[in-house]
Write a protein that holds these residues in place. Structure first.
Motif, PDB file in Angstrom:
ATOM      1  N   UNK A 190       0.845  -1.197   0.000  1.00  0.00           N
ATOM      2  CA  UNK A 190       0.000   0.000   0.000  1.00  0.00           C
ATOM      3  C   UNK A 190       0.878   1.244   0.000  1.00  0.00           C
ATOM      4  N   UNK A 191       0.449   2.237  -0.749  1.00  0.00           N
ATOM      5  CA  UNK A 191       1.254   3.442  -0.889  1.00  0.00           C
ATOM      6  C   UNK A 191       1.407   4.201   0.426  1.00  0.00           C
ATOM      7  N   UNK A 192       0.462   4.001   1.356  1.00  0.00           N
ATOM      8  CA  UNK A 192       0.552   4.698   2.634  1.00  0.00           C
ATOM      9  C   UNK A 192       1.275   3.867   3.695  1.00  0.00           C
ATOM     10  N   UNK A 193       1.832   2.701   3.307  1.00  0.00           N
ATOM     11  CA  UNK A 193       2.587   1.885   4.250  1.00  0.00           C
ATOM     12  C   UNK A 193       3.926   2.534   4.546  1.00  0.00           C
ATOM     13  N   UNK A 194       4.490   2.199   5.692  1.00  0.00           N
ATOM     14  CA  UNK A 194       5.774   2.767   6.095  1.00  0.00           C
ATOM     15  C   UNK A 194       6.853   2.410   5.078  1.00  0.00           C
ATOM     16  N   UNK A 195       7.817   3.303   4.919  1.00  0.00           N
ATOM     17  CA  UNK A 195       8.932   3.041   4.009  1.00  0.00           C
ATOM     18  C   UNK A 195      10.057   2.280   4.704  1.00  0.00           C
ATOM     19  N   UNK A 196       9.853   1.914   5.941  1.00  0.00           N
ATOM     20  CA  UNK A 196      10.779   1.042   6.662  1.00  0.00           C
ATOM     21  C   UNK A 196      10.095  -0.305   6.873  1.00  0.00           C
ATOM     22  N   UNK A 197      10.884  -1.355   6.869  1.00  0.00           N
ATOM     23  CA  UNK A 197      10.321  -2.691   7.045  1.00  0.00           C
ATOM     24  C   UNK A 197      11.398  -3.733   6.883  1.00  0.00           C
ATOM     25  N   UNK A 198      10.989  -4.973   6.622  1.00  0.00           N
ATOM     26  CA  UNK A 198      11.958  -6.067   6.501  1.00  0.00           C
ATOM     27  C   UNK A 198      11.488  -7.064   5.464  1.00  0.00           C
ATOM     28  N   UNK A 199      12.465  -7.705   4.826  1.00  0.00           N
ATOM     29  CA  UNK A 199      12.191  -8.795   3.888  1.00  0.00           C
ATOM     30  C   UNK A 199      12.194 -10.113   4.641  1.00  0.00           C
ATOM     31  N   UNK A 200      11.268 -10.983   4.275  1.00  0.00           N
ATOM     32  CA  UNK A 200      11.025 -12.210   5.022  1.00  0.00           C
ATOM     33  C   UNK A 200      11.144 -13.414   4.098  1.00  0.00           C
ATOM     34  N   UNK A 201      11.847 -14.441   4.555  1.00  0.00           N
ATOM     35  CA  UNK A 201      11.884 -15.750   3.902  1.00  0.00           C
ATOM     36  C   UNK A 201      11.367 -16.759   4.933  1.00  0.00           C
ATOM     37  N   UNK A 202      10.499 -17.659   4.488  1.00  0.00           N
ATOM     38  CA  UNK A 202      10.016 -18.684   5.410  1.00  0.00           C
ATOM     39  C   UNK A 202      10.285 -20.071   4.832  1.00  0.00           C
ATOM     40  N   UNK A 203      10.242 -21.058   5.695  1.00  0.00           N
ATOM     41  CA  UNK A 203      10.485 -22.431   5.264  1.00  0.00           C
ATOM     42  C   UNK A 203       9.239 -23.085   4.690  1.00  0.00           C
ATOM     43  N   UNK A 204       8.131 -22.357   4.603  1.00  0.00           N
ATOM     44  CA  UNK A 204       6.896 -22.907   4.026  1.00  0.00           C
ATOM     45  C   UNK A 204       6.434 -22.030   2.874  1.00  0.00           C
ATOM     46  N   UNK A 205       5.514 -22.564   2.084  1.00  0.00           N
ATOM     47  CA  UNK A 205       5.016 -21.833   0.914  1.00  0.00           C
ATOM     48  C   UNK A 205       3.580 -21.376   1.113  1.00  0.00           C
ATOM     49  N   UNK A 206       3.130 -21.274   2.357  1.00  0.00           N
ATOM     50  CA  UNK A 206       1.730 -20.953   2.641  1.00  0.00           C
ATOM     51  C   UNK A 206       1.508 -19.465   2.914  1.00  0.00           C
ATOM     52  N   UNK A 207       2.566 -18.678   2.899  1.00  0.00           N
ATOM     53  CA  UNK A 207       2.404 -17.262   3.180  1.00  0.00           C
ATOM     54  C   UNK A 207       2.136 -16.969   4.644  1.00  0.00           C
ATOM     55  N   UNK A 208       2.482 -17.903   5.524  1.00  0.00           N
ATOM     56  CA  UNK A 208       2.222 -17.724   6.952  1.00  0.00           C
ATOM     57  C   UNK A 208       3.535 -17.575   7.700  1.00  0.00           C
ATOM     58  N   UNK A 209       3.539 -16.697   8.685  1.00  0.00           N
ATOM     59  CA  UNK A 209       4.739 -16.456   9.480  1.00  0.00           C
ATOM     60  C   UNK A 209       4.658 -17.293  10.760  1.00  0.00           C
ATOM     61  N   UNK A 210       4.845 -18.578  10.592  1.00  0.00           N
ATOM     62  CA  UNK A 210       4.760 -19.481  11.733  1.00  0.00           C
ATOM     63  C   UNK A 210       6.043 -19.411  12.557  1.00  0.00           C
ATOM     64  N   UNK A 211       5.942 -19.550  13.872  1.00  0.00           N
ATOM     65  CA  UNK A 211       7.147 -19.518  14.716  1.00  0.00           C
ATOM     66  C   UNK A 211       8.166 -20.564  14.251  1.00  0.00           C
ATOM     67  N   UNK A 212       9.413 -20.146  14.227  1.00  0.00           N
ATOM     68  CA  UNK A 212      10.472 -21.060  13.838  1.00  0.00           C
ATOM     69  C   UNK A 212      10.655 -21.246  12.359  1.00  0.00           C
ATOM     70  N   UNK A 213       9.974 -20.421  11.542  1.00  0.00           N
ATOM     71  CA  UNK A 213      10.089 -20.560  10.088  1.00  0.00           C
ATOM     72  C   UNK A 213      10.607 -19.301   9.424  1.00  0.00           C
ATOM     73  N   UNK A 214      10.839 -18.229  10.167  1.00  0.00           N
ATOM     74  CA  UNK A 214      11.010 -16.902   9.579  1.00  0.00           C
ATOM     75  C   UNK A 214      12.472 -16.448   9.640  1.00  0.00           C
ATOM     76  N   UNK A 215      12.995 -16.054   8.485  1.00  0.00           N
ATOM     77  CA  UNK A 215      14.301 -15.417   8.346  1.00  0.00           C
ATOM     78  C   UNK A 215      14.031 -13.991   7.889  1.00  0.00           C
ATOM     79  N   UNK A 216      14.382 -13.026   8.715  1.00  0.00           N
ATOM     80  CA  UNK A 216      14.004 -11.644   8.472  1.00  0.00           C
ATOM     81  C   UNK A 216      15.247 -10.779   8.237  1.00  0.00           C
TER      82      UNK A 216
END
Length: 218
Positions: A190-216
């Motif tokens: 969204x254009x009104x979202x913050x310009x700061x943030x983080x890129x995320x890689x997870x060990x699953x392909x479901x689009x969910x940020x489950x504990x123990x799966x997130x590399x930020x």
């Protein structure tokens, strides 16, 4: 010899029957007339797991091993330029180095003719990625790769499915063991979202940020 053309006398119909037939025909015609199209509401940014690029090689029918073929990195937070080794639920293993984030990246996407939808902007990640596992596959099949502006939901690699970066990860057909590429991932936020943030890689392909799966990375 010419055949003689004979005509039959016209039958007289009932006035009531004729009126009923006219009314029925009018109803049928009204039913056949297409209603004016409705303009759908602007859809939310998708976070689905299916690949944005339909010309990717299909995912392998057999997953790789549950145990990674080499030591992996524990999920957590990392700085740009750091390298992690991720083993996915599909059994693939990836060495990933997130180099830098570009926000906004509208001018970069314009090089491929891509423009953001209304009230959105593009963000691009530059990265190096290598298949250090034992199966041929594609990271878009096996992982969720997305950008999360501070205070906003995750937008995964399919949120910009109508766009491509100049050196897009989706341009790669698949990765055989040992294949390494320097590529880009593009998402829409969204254009009104913050310009700061983080890129995320997870060990699953479901689009969910489950504990123990997130590399930020950020």
């Amino acid at each position: 010899m010419h055949a003689r053309l004979r005509t039959r006398p016209r039958r007289q119909g009932s006035p009531r029957l004729g009126a009923a037939m006219v009314a029925a025909a009018a109803l049928t015609l009204a039913a056949c007339v297409a209603l004016p199209p409705e303009t759908p509401e602007d859809p939310a940014i998708p976070t689905t797991a299916s690949p944005a690029f339909t010309d990717l090689a299909p995912p392998p029918t057999t997953n790789g091993p549950t145990e990674p073929p080499l030591p992996t990195t524990a999920p957590g937070d990392f700085a740009y330029g750091e390298t992690v080794v991720i083993h996915t639920e599909r059994g693939s293993t990836w060495e990933v180095t997130a180099l830098r984030s570009i926000d906004p990246a509208d001018s970069l996407a314009l090089q491929t003719g891509s423009t953001p939808r209304a009230n959105e902007r593009f963000v691009v990640l530059e990265l190096e990625i290598e298949n250090v596992g034992v199966i041929t596959t594609h990271p878009m099949h096996d992982m969720t790769i997305g950008y999360q502006p501070d205070g906003a939901p995750l937008s995964d690699q399919n949120s910009a499915s109508t766009a491509a970066a100049p050196n897009d990860l989706g341009y790669v057909w698949d990765f055989a063991p040992g294949d390494r590429e320097s590529v880009q991932v593009i998402v829409a936020v969204r254009d009104d979202a913050a310009t700061t943030g983080s890129w995320v890689f997870t060990t699953n392909d479901r689009g969910t940020l489950e504990p123990g799966t997130v590399y930020r990375f950020g």
